[in-house]
Scaffold this motif. Structure first.
Motif, mmCIF file in Angstrom:
data_model
loop_
_atom_site.group_PDB
_atom_site.id
_atom_site.type_symbol
_atom_site.label_atom_id
_atom_site.label_comp_id
_atom_site.label_asym_id
_atom_site.label_seq_id
_atom_site.Cartn_x
_atom_site.Cartn_y
_atom_site.Cartn_z
ATOM 1 N N ARG A 1 52.467 51.839 37.504
ATOM 2 C CA ARG A 1 53.405 50.966 38.217
ATOM 3 C C ARG A 1 53.809 51.559 39.565
ATOM 4 O O ARG A 1 54.016 50.829 40.544
ATOM 5 N N ALA A 2 53.892 52.873 39.640
ATOM 6 C CA ALA A 2 54.279 53.523 40.890
ATOM 7 C C ALA A 2 53.268 53.284 42.006
ATOM 8 O O ALA A 2 53.596 53.412 43.191
ATOM 9 N N ARG B 1 30.437 36.933 47.089
ATOM 10 C CA ARG B 1 31.670 36.291 47.545
ATOM 11 C C ARG B 1 32.188 35.322 46.479
ATOM 12 O O ARG B 1 31.424 34.567 45.878
ATOM 13 N N GLY B 2 33.493 35.374 46.235
ATOM 14 C CA GLY B 2 34.119 34.472 45.286
ATOM 15 C C GLY B 2 34.197 35.007 43.863
ATOM 16 O O GLY B 2 34.866 34.401 43.018
ATOM 17 N N GLU B 3 33.531 36.121 43.577
ATOM 18 C CA GLU B 3 33.577 36.693 42.239
ATOM 19 C C GLU B 3 34.884 37.455 42.027
ATOM 20 O O GLU B 3 35.563 37.853 42.985
ATOM 21 N N THR B 4 35.222 37.663 40.754
ATOM 22 C CA THR B 4 36.388 38.459 40.393
ATOM 23 C C THR B 4 35.908 39.790 39.821
ATOM 24 O O THR B 4 35.091 39.815 38.902
ATOM 25 N N VAL B 5 36.434 40.877 40.394
ATOM 26 C CA VAL B 5 36.008 42.225 40.012
ATOM 27 C C VAL B 5 37.201 42.993 39.474
ATOM 28 O O VAL B 5 38.280 42.997 40.086
ATOM 29 N N LEU B 6 37.006 43.658 38.337
ATOM 30 C CA LEU B 6 38.016 44.552 37.778
ATOM 31 C C LEU B 6 37.656 45.980 38.151
ATOM 32 O O LEU B 6 36.552 46.444 37.857
ATOM 33 N N VAL B 7 38.584 46.680 38.809
ATOM 34 C CA VAL B 7 38.376 48.072 39.217
ATOM 35 C C VAL B 7 39.411 48.939 38.525
ATOM 36 O O VAL B 7 40.615 48.704 38.657
ATOM 37 N N HIS B 8 38.952 49.940 37.798
ATOM 38 C CA HIS B 8 39.874 50.841 37.111
ATOM 39 C C HIS B 8 40.283 52.002 38.010
ATOM 40 O O HIS B 8 39.527 52.428 38.884
ATOM 41 N N ALA B 9 41.504 52.516 37.771
ATOM 42 C CA ALA B 9 42.068 53.601 38.583
ATOM 43 C C ALA B 9 42.001 53.220 40.062
ATOM 44 O O ALA B 9 41.482 53.965 40.900
ATOM 45 N N ALA B 10 42.544 52.059 40.369
ATOM 46 C CA ALA B 10 42.385 51.474 41.703
ATOM 47 C C ALA B 10 43.098 52.244 42.802
ATOM 48 O O ALA B 10 42.846 51.995 43.979
ATOM 49 N N ALA B 11 43.994 53.155 42.446
ATOM 50 C CA ALA B 11 44.681 53.959 43.460
ATOM 51 C C ALA B 11 44.007 55.311 43.660
ATOM 52 O O ALA B 11 44.409 56.072 44.545
ATOM 53 N N GLY B 12 42.993 55.621 42.857
ATOM 54 C CA GLY B 12 42.315 56.906 42.960
ATOM 55 C C GLY B 12 41.288 56.929 44.077
ATOM 56 O O GLY B 12 41.164 55.983 44.869
ATOM 57 N N GLY B 13 40.530 58.016 44.136
ATOM 58 C CA GLY B 13 39.577 58.189 45.216
ATOM 59 C C GLY B 13 38.516 57.109 45.250
ATOM 60 O O GLY B 13 38.380 56.372 46.240
ATOM 61 N N VAL B 14 37.730 56.986 44.174
ATOM 62 C CA VAL B 14 36.693 55.954 44.125
ATOM 63 C C VAL B 14 37.318 54.570 44.062
ATOM 64 O O VAL B 14 36.901 53.647 44.771
ATOM 65 N N GLY B 15 38.327 54.406 43.222
ATOM 66 C CA GLY B 15 38.926 53.097 43.026
ATOM 67 C C GLY B 15 39.496 52.496 44.293
ATOM 68 O O GLY B 15 39.332 51.290 44.552
ATOM 69 N N SER B 16 40.180 53.309 45.098
ATOM 70 C CA SER B 16 40.806 52.770 46.305
ATOM 71 C C SER B 16 39.769 52.292 47.314
ATOM 72 O O SER B 16 39.981 51.290 48.002
ATOM 73 N N ILE B 17 38.629 52.977 47.389
ATOM 74 C CA ILE B 17 37.556 52.511 48.268
ATOM 75 C C ILE B 17 36.893 51.280 47.675
ATOM 76 O O ILE B 17 36.558 50.326 48.388
ATOM 77 N N ALA B 18 36.706 51.269 46.361
ATOM 78 C CA ALA B 18 36.066 50.125 45.705
ATOM 79 C C ALA B 18 36.872 48.848 45.898
ATOM 80 O O ALA B 18 36.303 47.773 46.119
ATOM 81 N N VAL B 19 38.195 48.945 45.803
ATOM 82 C CA VAL B 19 39.034 47.763 46.029
ATOM 83 C C VAL B 19 38.799 47.209 47.433
ATOM 84 O O VAL B 19 38.578 46.008 47.622
ATOM 85 N N GLU C 1 49.122 47.100 35.219
ATOM 86 C CA GLU C 1 49.395 48.410 34.643
ATOM 87 C C GLU C 1 48.412 48.692 33.515
ATOM 88 O O GLU C 1 48.139 47.832 32.674
ATOM 89 N N TYR C 2 47.854 49.901 33.518
ATOM 90 C CA TYR C 2 46.939 50.266 32.441
ATOM 91 C C TYR C 2 47.727 50.629 31.187
ATOM 92 O O TYR C 2 48.944 50.678 31.193
ATOM 93 N N GLY C 3 47.009 50.860 30.098
ATOM 94 C CA GLY C 3 47.667 51.192 28.839
ATOM 95 C C GLY C 3 47.626 50.019 27.874
ATOM 96 O O GLY C 3 46.916 49.021 28.074
ATOM 97 N N GLU C 4 48.385 50.123 26.810
ATOM 98 C CA GLU C 4 48.390 49.112 25.756
ATOM 99 C C GLU C 4 48.713 47.731 26.330
ATOM 100 O O GLU C 4 49.622 47.568 27.135
ATOM 101 N N GLY C 5 47.931 46.760 25.947
ATOM 102 C CA GLY C 5 48.125 45.400 26.433
ATOM 103 C C GLY C 5 47.390 45.094 27.723
ATOM 104 O O GLY C 5 47.555 43.995 28.282
ATOM 105 N N LEU C 6 46.546 46.019 28.185
ATOM 106 C CA LEU C 6 45.831 45.805 29.443
ATOM 107 C C LEU C 6 44.983 44.537 29.394
ATOM 108 O O LEU C 6 44.976 43.744 30.344
ATOM 109 N N GLY C 7 44.270 44.346 28.282
ATOM 110 C CA GLY C 7 43.406 43.179 28.189
ATOM 111 C C GLY C 7 44.167 41.882 28.377
ATOM 112 O O GLY C 7 43.729 40.982 29.106
#
Length: 321
Positions: free
Chosen positions: A180-181, A146-164, A195-201
């Motif tokens: 963006r969509a 609790r309280g941690e910050t987690v980065l999840v990639h492909a957050a709208a995909g199958g695994v990602g959406s459940i992980a979020v 948004e993923y891609g250049e400048g993500l970091g």
């Protein structure tokens, strides 16, 4: 019984709809009448032969590891399930052989749990692999607190959406990469989209200047490198997509069947902690089209193949001879 099979590695065109061998039900398995089976990227990767180094094929192979359906015959040693029970399963065995893209599947007990009562068969079919992956990575490997910050990639995909959803349920703040969509979709899951891609970091740093406590990589490649650079001191990194994660001090993880974990995932779904978004369904005979769509890599949530028993007939061929 009717099913999908392939007799050699190749593209979606090798998938054939027709008669496949009837499953035999071992003492610790149950015969499941398939109502729906989800498509996962690993399915077409197996079909292409990418996993040949770790999974021996027994051709013709019936693809598919995810299933929802109804028990019609328990094995002789089975007391956990009875005829008529609705179940879900991550039916992965040590060989590529008898999968879930068929009218029936013989599922070992270690792969099964009861179906969430509040999900349709289509939604439930999309839960096992992605739910187990998210649960095992977040709870057992990353041990999100609790309280941690987690980065999840492909957050709208199958695994990602459940992980979020699961990370939010665990009390974490979630930053999720998405096109963006799909930003509104990710927000609806409880994540903060970038948004993923250049400048993500730089975009992630803008939200989490001190870095993230954990990163869950489902993409690999450049996303993995960026994730490693975004970790806070003592941050943890797991990838399910790229074994190069070891070079960054992280861990590679391949989901495993586990009946207790799957039951917990089912319970979380019943509690409303996680839900499954089904983007599109295909009848069993159009499984090749479902594979083609999955290979595009732009799916929101899950793609599901269904068995329509009113039209399929469900002939006696799959009764476990």
């Amino acid at each position: 019984m009717k099913g999908i099979s392939y007799s050699s590695y190749g593209g979606p065109e090798v998938l054939a709809y027709g008669e496949v061998r009837d499953p035999k039900v071992g003492p610790d398995s149950v015969l499941v009448k398939v109502r729906a089976a989800a498509v996962n990227p690993v399915d077409w990767k197996c079909r292409e032969g990418y996993l040949d180094g770790i999974l021996e094929p027994v051709f013709p192979v019936v693809p598919g590891w995810d299933v929802s359906g109804v028990v019609i015959r328990p094995g002789v040693s089975v007391t956990e399930f009875g005829v008529g029970d609705e179940v879900i399963g991550y039916v992965r065995e040590d060989l590529l052989s008898r999968g879930t893209f068929a009218e029936y599947v013989a599922a070992p007990l270690r792969t099964l749990a009861r179906k969430p009562r509040n999900l349709s068969f289509e939604e439930a079919a999309g839960l096992p692999l992605v739910g187990l992956t998210a649960y095992q990575v977040l709870v057992k490997v990353l041990q999100i607190r609790r309280g941690e910050t987690v980065l999840v990639h492909a957050a709208a995909g199958g695994v990602g959406s459940i992980a979020v959803q699961l990370a939010r349920h665990l009390g974490a703040r979630v930053i999720g990469t998405a096109s963006r969509a799909n930003h509104d979709f990710v927000r609806g899951l409880g994540g903060e989209p970038v948004e993923y891609g250049e400048g993500l970091g730089e975009r992630v740093r803008g939200l989490a200047p001190e870095g993230v406590d954990a990163a869950f990589d489902t993409v690999g490649g450049e996303s993995l490198r960026v994730s490693a650079n975004l970790l806070a001191p003592e941050g943890r990194l797991v990838s399910i997509a790229d074994a190069d994660v070891f070079d960054y001090g992280g861990r590679y993880y391949f989901v495993r069947p586990d009946a207790e974990d799957l039951l917990r995932v089912s319970e979380l779904a019943e509690q409303g902690a996680v839900s499954v978004h089904v983007s599109e369904t295909f009848p069993l005979e159009r499984a090749a089209d479902a594979h083609r769509l999955s290979e595009q890599g732009r799916t929101r949530g899950k793609i599901v193949v269904t068995v329509d028993w009113e039209t399929e007939g469900g002939g006696g061929g799959g009764q476990g001879r």
